[in-house]
Design a protein around this motif. Structure first.
Motif, short mmCIF file in Angstrom:
data_model
loop_
_atom_site.label_atom_id
_atom_site.label_comp_id
_atom_site.label_asym_id
_atom_site.label_seq_id
_atom_site.Cartn_x
_atom_site.Cartn_y
_atom_site.Cartn_z
N GLU A 1 28.39 53.10 33.05
CA GLU A 1 29.31 52.49 32.09
C GLU A 1 28.61 51.40 31.29
OE1 GLU A 1 33.69 50.35 31.65
OE2 GLU A 1 32.95 50.85 33.66
N ARG B 1 26.97 52.98 28.47
CA ARG B 1 27.94 53.34 27.43
C ARG B 1 28.37 52.12 26.62
NH1 ARG B 1 29.85 56.88 31.53
NH2 ARG B 1 31.52 55.44 32.13
N VAL B 2 28.56 50.99 27.31
CA VAL B 2 28.92 49.75 26.61
C VAL B 2 27.84 49.37 25.62
CG1 VAL B 2 29.22 47.25 26.89
CG2 VAL B 2 30.46 48.83 28.40
N HIS C 1 25.40 51.22 24.31
CA HIS C 1 25.22 52.21 23.25
C HIS C 1 26.35 52.16 22.23
CE1 HIS C 1 22.51 54.83 26.06
NE2 HIS C 1 21.90 53.74 25.62
N GLU C 2 27.59 52.02 22.71
CA GLU C 2 28.72 51.95 21.78
C GLU C 2 28.66 50.67 20.95
OE1 GLU C 2 33.59 52.08 22.06
OE2 GLU C 2 32.42 53.46 23.31
N ALA C 3 28.20 49.58 21.56
CA ALA C 3 28.05 48.33 20.81
C ALA C 3 27.04 48.51 19.68
CB ALA C 3 27.59 47.21 21.75
N ASP D 1 25.96 51.33 18.31
CA ASP D 1 26.43 52.34 17.35
C ASP D 1 27.48 51.77 16.40
OD1 ASP D 1 24.73 54.14 18.53
OD2 ASP D 1 26.28 55.15 19.70
N ASN D 2 28.15 50.69 16.83
CA ASN D 2 29.19 50.08 15.99
C ASN D 2 28.71 48.83 15.26
OD1 ASN D 2 32.13 51.32 16.25
ND2 ASN D 2 31.07 51.65 18.21
N ARG E 1 16.41 52.96 21.07
CA ARG E 1 17.24 52.13 20.19
C ARG E 1 16.64 50.75 19.95
NH1 ARG E 1 20.96 55.43 22.90
NH2 ARG E 1 22.80 56.08 21.69
N LEU F 1 34.26 48.81 28.61
CA LEU F 1 34.48 49.44 27.30
C LEU F 1 35.75 48.91 26.65
CD1 LEU F 1 33.44 53.10 28.16
CD2 LEU F 1 32.34 51.64 26.45
N ARG G 1 35.81 47.27 22.95
CA ARG G 1 36.62 47.80 21.84
C ARG G 1 37.59 46.75 21.30
NH1 ARG G 1 37.05 53.52 25.14
NH2 ARG G 1 34.96 54.24 24.52
N LEU H 1 35.29 44.52 19.20
CA LEU H 1 34.86 45.24 18.00
C LEU H 1 35.96 45.23 16.95
CD1 LEU H 1 32.97 48.37 19.43
CD2 LEU H 1 31.97 46.53 18.05
#
Length: 369
Positions: free
Chosen positions: A96, A99-100, A102-104, A106-107, A134, A304, A308, A311
């Protein structure tokens, strides 16, 4: 109008737009006048970078993207919100946490915070794995945790951090947790940790250097009194801080005057207790901190869901105006007065074990014998 005049006006307008986009601020009033004076009366990018952030009013419309801001006089831009390394190491599982991170990224979150000691090195290890493929998309910072020890220890920690983060250089290396009143003297003594910052920068292992702390503005000001060329300074900035042993009131103006990038942290008072008790909302807390003249606000994100939430605030960011900020300060002043929501200032509860041990205090966790 001649073609030459048309081309000149088009170029001037393009230059103006790029300048404003680069700062990620739209200046109005006095700030805009100063910005445009420098823009159209000088070809020097250095002069433009030297505009004090406090003179540029952040009347920025929400764009659906995380704003980028100048990191002081470095010429670098970073995302207005950063990913906190301490909380990344507290995510329930490594999967997780990946994922946190990577999503950060990517955004649009580019600023990565960390420290040599976070979660017994797990934070750096997990972030290092997350950044594979990255690394070129982020501005990577970690902190050296000498806590009064010498240059040699600092350089050893740097090599360990580089190895765990799987990189051959840092964008920013900061002295961590300057929170004891004798820390400045220990850091600046002969063969102290400050010499490691100079050495690492000279050797190209770090691009920029700074220091952090959360205890008392007087300690930050003592560090700044040595006039070392720090690129950044990190400190707690939130609506409670504004009226209690305030970094916002005492340190932030000095940084902006000198062109040192301010990095905010603990926007939700460190543990979110004020939010849990309904004193403030996450939106109020983060918007207030991001509305200050800072380069970035490091946010503690341990899931996550929290990522979100933050974000959404950052992507829809609308700065508070002066009246809104003062109204929030006034509303929480009673709660701020005794430091109950800033225990990192008023107690030793949030002082890390590395520092506690070096200063003769017992650690909070059990230390193997």
């Amino acid at each position: 109008m001649t073609n030459d005049q048309n081309q000149k006006e088009s170029f001037s307008e393009l230059k103006r737009r790029r300048f404003l986009q680069g700062l990620s601020f739209i200046g109005v009033g006095t700030g805009a006048a100063l910005a445009e004076h420098i823009l159209f009366n000088s070809n020097s990018k250095t002069e433009a970078a030297n505009i004090p952030q406090e003179t540029i009013i952040t009347q920025q419309a929400a764009t659906g993207e995380i704003p980028l801001r100048p990191l002081g006089k470095t010429g670098v831009q970073v995302s207005a919100i950063g990913l906190g390394g301490a909380s990344l190491g507290q995510v329930k599982t490594k999967e997780e946490a990946m994922r946190v991170a990577h999503e950060a990224i990517d955004n649009g979150i580019t600023f990565m915070d960390n420290a040599w000691e976070y979660n017994q090195h797990k934070s750096e290890e997990w972030m290092g794995e997350a950044l594979q493929g990255r690394r070129d998309k982020v501005f990577l910072m970690t902190k050296v945790c000498t806590h009064g020890r010498d240059r040699k220890v600092a350089m050893q920690q740097l090599e360990e951090s580089l190895r765990r983060l799987k990189t051959d250089y840092l964008d920013l290396w900061q002295i961590h947790e300057v929170v004891y009143y004798n820390d400045p003297e220990m850091i600046f003594r002969e063969n102290g940790a400050i010499e490691a910052l100079t050495q690492a920068k000279k050797e190209g292992k770090v691009r920029f250097v700074g220091f952090t702390g959360h205890k008392n503005p007087a300690i930050h000001l003592k560090m700044l009194s040595y006039n070392y060329p720090f690129d950044t300074v990190q400190m707690p900035l939130n609506c409670f801080d504004a009226t209690f042993e305030s970094f916002e009131q005492q340190v932030l103006p000095v940084l902006n005057q000198r062109g040192i990038a301010a990095i905010g942290m603990k926007s939700m008072s460190g543990n979110g207790e004020a939010i849990k008790k309904g004193i403030i909302t996450p939106q109020e807390a983060l918007r207030y901190a991001m509305s200050l003249p800072v380069a970035t606000t490091v946010s503690g994100i341990d899931s996550l869901a929290i990522l979100r939430q933050n974000l959404a605030i950052a992507k829809g960011f609308q700065p508070m105006n002066a009246q809104e900020m003062q109204a929030l300060r006034s509303r929480v002043a009673e709660y701020a007065a005794d430091g109950r929501f800033e225990l990192f200032k008023s107690s030793k509860k949030y002082d890390a074990d590395e520092g506690r041990l070096q200063h003769g205090f017992p650690p909070q966790r059990e230390v193997p014998s």
